[in-house]
Design a protein around this motif. Structure first.
Motif, PDB file in Angstrom:
ATOM      1  N   ALA A 107     -24.263   8.795 -45.163  1.00  0.00           N
ATOM      2  CA  ALA A 107     -23.385   8.845 -43.994  1.00  0.00           C
ATOM      3  C   ALA A 107     -21.960   9.242 -44.375  1.00  0.00           C
ATOM      4  O   ALA A 107     -21.218   9.792 -43.558  1.00  0.00           O
ATOM      5  N   ARG A 108     -21.586   8.960 -45.627  1.00  0.00           N
ATOM      6  CA  ARG A 108     -20.247   9.308 -46.110  1.00  0.00           C
ATOM      7  C   ARG A 108     -20.211  10.668 -46.805  1.00  0.00           C
ATOM      8  O   ARG A 108     -19.168  11.076 -47.324  1.00  0.00           O
ATOM      9  N   GLY A 109     -21.338  11.360 -46.860  1.00  0.00           N
ATOM     10  CA  GLY A 109     -21.393  12.623 -47.579  1.00  0.00           C
ATOM     11  C   GLY A 109     -21.289  12.452 -49.071  1.00  0.00           C
ATOM     12  O   GLY A 109     -20.759  13.315 -49.777  1.00  0.00           O
ATOM     13  N   MET A 110     -21.812  11.314 -49.583  1.00  0.00           N
ATOM     14  CA  MET A 110     -21.700  11.010 -51.008  1.00  0.00           C
ATOM     15  C   MET A 110     -23.089  10.838 -51.631  1.00  0.00           C
ATOM     16  O   MET A 110     -23.289   9.991 -52.491  1.00  0.00           O
ATOM     17  N   GLY A 111     -24.052  11.623 -51.186  1.00  0.00           N
ATOM     18  CA  GLY A 111     -25.405  11.515 -51.701  1.00  0.00           C
ATOM     19  C   GLY A 111     -25.534  12.092 -53.099  1.00  0.00           C
ATOM     20  O   GLY A 111     -24.596  12.674 -53.644  1.00  0.00           O
ATOM     21  N   PRO A 112     -26.721  11.948 -53.721  1.00  0.00           N
ATOM     22  CA  PRO A 112     -26.913  12.422 -55.100  1.00  0.00           C
ATOM     23  C   PRO A 112     -26.712  13.922 -55.257  1.00  0.00           C
ATOM     24  O   PRO A 112     -26.319  14.386 -56.333  1.00  0.00           O
ATOM     25  N   GLU A 113     -26.947  14.683 -54.178  1.00  0.00           N
ATOM     26  CA  GLU A 113     -26.760  16.129 -54.301  1.00  0.00           C
ATOM     27  C   GLU A 113     -25.292  16.503 -54.496  1.00  0.00           C
ATOM     28  O   GLU A 113     -24.981  17.579 -55.001  1.00  0.00           O
ATOM     29  N   GLU A 114     -24.377  15.614 -54.092  1.00  0.00           N
ATOM     30  CA  GLU A 114     -22.954  15.862 -54.328  1.00  0.00           C
ATOM     31  C   GLU A 114     -22.550  15.489 -55.754  1.00  0.00           C
ATOM     32  O   GLU A 114     -21.439  15.756 -56.183  1.00  0.00           O
ATOM     33  N   GLY A 115     -23.446  14.822 -56.468  1.00  0.00           N
ATOM     34  CA  GLY A 115     -23.187  14.483 -57.865  1.00  0.00           C
ATOM     35  C   GLY A 115     -22.268  13.311 -58.084  1.00  0.00           C
ATOM     36  O   GLY A 115     -21.807  13.075 -59.196  1.00  0.00           O
ATOM     37  N   THR A 116     -21.973  12.553 -57.014  1.00  0.00           N
ATOM     38  CA  THR A 116     -21.042  11.441 -57.163  1.00  0.00           C
ATOM     39  C   THR A 116     -21.747  10.103 -57.328  1.00  0.00           C
ATOM     40  O   THR A 116     -21.266   9.230 -58.050  1.00  0.00           O
ATOM     41  N   LEU A 117     -22.886   9.916 -56.652  1.00  0.00           N
ATOM     42  CA  LEU A 117     -23.585   8.640 -56.684  1.00  0.00           C
ATOM     43  C   LEU A 117     -25.074   8.839 -56.905  1.00  0.00           C
ATOM     44  O   LEU A 117     -25.691   9.733 -56.327  1.00  0.00           O
ATOM     45  N   VAL A 118     -25.634   7.992 -57.743  1.00  0.00           N
ATOM     46  CA  VAL A 118     -27.075   7.937 -57.952  1.00  0.00           C
ATOM     47  C   VAL A 118     -27.500   6.489 -57.778  1.00  0.00           C
ATOM     48  O   VAL A 118     -26.851   5.582 -58.310  1.00  0.00           O
ATOM     49  N   PHE A 119     -28.563   6.251 -57.031  1.00  0.00           N
ATOM     50  CA  PHE A 119     -29.074   4.903 -56.813  1.00  0.00           C
ATOM     51  C   PHE A 119     -30.385   4.739 -57.568  1.00  0.00           C
ATOM     52  O   PHE A 119     -31.285   5.585 -57.461  1.00  0.00           O
ATOM     53  N   THR A 120     -30.507   3.644 -58.323  1.00  0.00           N
ATOM     54  CA  THR A 120     -31.706   3.441 -59.138  1.00  0.00           C
ATOM     55  C   THR A 120     -32.038   1.969 -59.236  1.00  0.00           C
ATOM     56  O   THR A 120     -31.139   1.125 -59.367  1.00  0.00           O
ATOM     57  N   ARG A 121     -33.316   1.658 -59.170  1.00  0.00           N
ATOM     58  CA  ARG A 121     -33.750   0.269 -59.268  1.00  0.00           C
ATOM     59  C   ARG A 121     -33.834  -0.127 -60.736  1.00  0.00           C
ATOM     60  O   ARG A 121     -34.544   0.496 -61.526  1.00  0.00           O
ATOM     61  N   GLN A 122     -33.080  -1.170 -61.093  1.00  0.00           N
ATOM     62  CA  GLN A 122     -33.010  -1.615 -62.482  1.00  0.00           C
ATOM     63  C   GLN A 122     -32.889  -3.133 -62.529  1.00  0.00           C
ATOM     64  O   GLN A 122     -32.312  -3.756 -61.637  1.00  0.00           O
ATOM     65  N   ASN A 123     -33.418  -3.710 -63.605  1.00  0.00           N
ATOM     66  CA  ASN A 123     -33.209  -5.125 -63.901  1.00  0.00           C
ATOM     67  C   ASN A 123     -32.015  -5.225 -64.843  1.00  0.00           C
ATOM     68  O   ASN A 123     -32.011  -4.604 -65.915  1.00  0.00           O
ATOM     69  N   ALA A 124     -31.008  -5.993 -64.470  1.00  0.00           N
ATOM     70  CA  ALA A 124     -29.789  -6.092 -65.280  1.00  0.00           C
ATOM     71  C   ALA A 124     -30.060  -6.571 -66.690  1.00  0.00           C
ATOM     72  O   ALA A 124     -29.293  -6.285 -67.613  1.00  0.00           O
ATOM     73  N   GLU A 125     -31.150  -7.304 -66.883  1.00  0.00           N
ATOM     74  CA  GLU A 125     -31.461  -7.848 -68.204  1.00  0.00           C
ATOM     75  C   GLU A 125     -32.103  -6.825 -69.132  1.00  0.00           C
ATOM     76  O   GLU A 125     -32.086  -6.994 -70.346  1.00  0.00           O
ATOM     77  N   GLU A 126     -32.653  -5.776 -68.566  1.00  0.00           N
ATOM     78  CA  GLU A 126     -33.356  -4.769 -69.381  1.00  0.00           C
ATOM     79  C   GLU A 126     -33.418  -3.467 -68.599  1.00  0.00           C
ATOM     80  O   GLU A 126     -34.348  -3.238 -67.831  1.00  0.00           O
ATOM     81  N   THR A 127     -32.421  -2.607 -68.783  1.00  0.00           N
ATOM     82  CA  THR A 127     -32.357  -1.354 -68.043  1.00  0.00           C
ATOM     83  C   THR A 127     -33.064  -0.233 -68.811  1.00  0.00           C
ATOM     84  O   THR A 127     -33.430  -0.387 -69.979  1.00  0.00           O
ATOM     85  N   SER A 128     -33.215   0.898 -68.140  1.00  0.00           N
ATOM     86  CA  SER A 128     -33.858   2.056 -68.769  1.00  0.00           C
ATOM     87  C   SER A 128     -32.845   3.026 -69.367  1.00  0.00           C
ATOM     88  O   SER A 128     -33.224   4.091 -69.861  1.00  0.00           O
ATOM     89  N   PHE A 129     -31.566   2.681 -69.354  1.00  0.00           N
ATOM     90  CA  PHE A 129     -30.527   3.595 -69.826  1.00  0.00           C
ATOM     91  C   PHE A 129     -30.434   3.588 -71.356  1.00  0.00           C
ATOM     92  O   PHE A 129     -30.641   2.561 -72.004  1.00  0.00           O
ATOM     93  N   ALA A 130     -30.092   4.735 -71.900  1.00  0.00           N
ATOM     94  CA  ALA A 130     -29.894   4.849 -73.344  1.00  0.00           C
ATOM     95  C   ALA A 130     -28.644   4.091 -73.759  1.00  0.00           C
ATOM     96  O   ALA A 130     -27.701   3.916 -72.972  1.00  0.00           O
ATOM     97  N   SER A 131     -28.624   3.642 -74.991  1.00  0.00           N
ATOM     98  CA  SER A 131     -27.435   2.976 -75.519  1.00  0.00           C
ATOM     99  C   SER A 131     -26.245   3.932 -75.494  1.00  0.00           C
ATOM    100  O   SER A 131     -26.384   5.128 -75.719  1.00  0.00           O
ATOM    101  N   GLY A 132     -25.078   3.399 -75.208  1.00  0.00           N
ATOM    102  CA  GLY A 132     -23.867   4.208 -75.222  1.00  0.00           C
ATOM    103  C   GLY A 132     -23.800   5.246 -74.123  1.00  0.00           C
ATOM    104  O   GLY A 132     -23.262   6.331 -74.330  1.00  0.00           O
TER     105      GLY A 132
END
Length: 251
Positions: A107-132
């Motif tokens: 609604a704000r024009g800030m979707g993933p196609e604009e490259g500003t925000l990405v939404f992803t389901r993650q557990n704070a205790e063990e994420t899928s992101f690479a270190s650093g």
């Protein structure tokens, strides 16, 4: 026969297994997702907006930075960070909260196609992101709902780049005597009633009030941040500790 006692963690004033807490917290936020932002305004008299503005000023997001907003749910912090040019990954364990945030972003024009925000389901205790992976890690009003806070802090340290910064905005222990007594009465008696009237859910808001009381006092939480490996840990109380900004650096 084993003498090992099963691990329990707090869910409000109850002691439950870690699996039960994860499930119950999920149920709470699924229940309140659609009314979450309305309830925030009602519960704080709109003050949460000022607290979040101050929080983002402390983070000092820079254009092009990669920031992980954990437990970002409906996007309140992420929108503020992205408005300053940061690229924000909004992570939350609850899909219903993420869905609300993604709708608000579009609604704000800030979707993933604009490259500003990405939404992803993650557990704070063990994420899928690479270190650093990130320049900064933010979490606002979410850390107290994590099943194992120490694991979430260790994971925050892992995913940050060297020199990365950690910022947490959370309800805390009110140190002003008069305000503490008034807030205790308010959270115990008024919040559940407001939750029932506005969101049709008194029980969830009773849990949220109880979870605030069970959260570690400011010095104890700061010690946990330091134990996770962060340096230059700081505490900034707001309204006598009603809420507090904790921060630290990965060196």
């Amino acid at each position: 026969m084993s003498d090992t006692t099963p691990e329990t963690v707090s869910f409000g004033y109850s002691e439950v297994t870690p699996e039960e807490k994860t499930r119950k917290v999920g149920e709470v936020f699924s229940s309140v997702a659609r009314k979450y932002d309305i309830m925030n305004d009602a519960m704080s008299g709109g003050l949460h907006r000022l607290w979040k503005d101050k929080f983002v000023r402390r983070v000092k997001p820079q254009p092009g930075e990669q920031i992980l907003d954990m437990a970002g749910g409906t996007g309140d912090i992420a929108f503020r960070l992205a408005a300053r040019g940061a690229h924000v990954t909004v992570a939350d364990i609850n899909q219903d909260m993420l869905d609300v945030g993604a709708e608000r972003a579009l609604a704000r024009g800030m979707g993933p196609e604009e490259g500003t925000l990405v939404f992803t389901r993650q557990n704070a205790e063990e994420t899928s992101f690479a270190s650093g992976s990130f320049d900064a890690y933010t979490i606002a009003f979410g850390i107290r709902n994590v099943t194992h806070i120490d694991r979430a802090l260790a994971e925050a340290h892992r995913v940050l780049k060297p020199g990365g910064r950690f910022f947490c905005l959370e309800f805390s222990t009110v140190e002003w005597a008069g305000l503490r007594q008034a807030y205790d009465l308010y959270s115990e008696h008024v919040l559940p009633r407001m939750g029932q009237v506005i969101a049709g859910d008194a029980a969830s808001y009773r849990y949220l009030a109880e979870s605030i009381r069970r959260f570690p006092p400011m010095p104890a939480f700061a010690a946990m941040i330091a134990q996770a490996g962060f340096a230059s840990v700081r505490i900034e109380p707001i309204l006598g500790g009603l809420v507090a900004i904790h921060s630290g650096w990965k060196i």
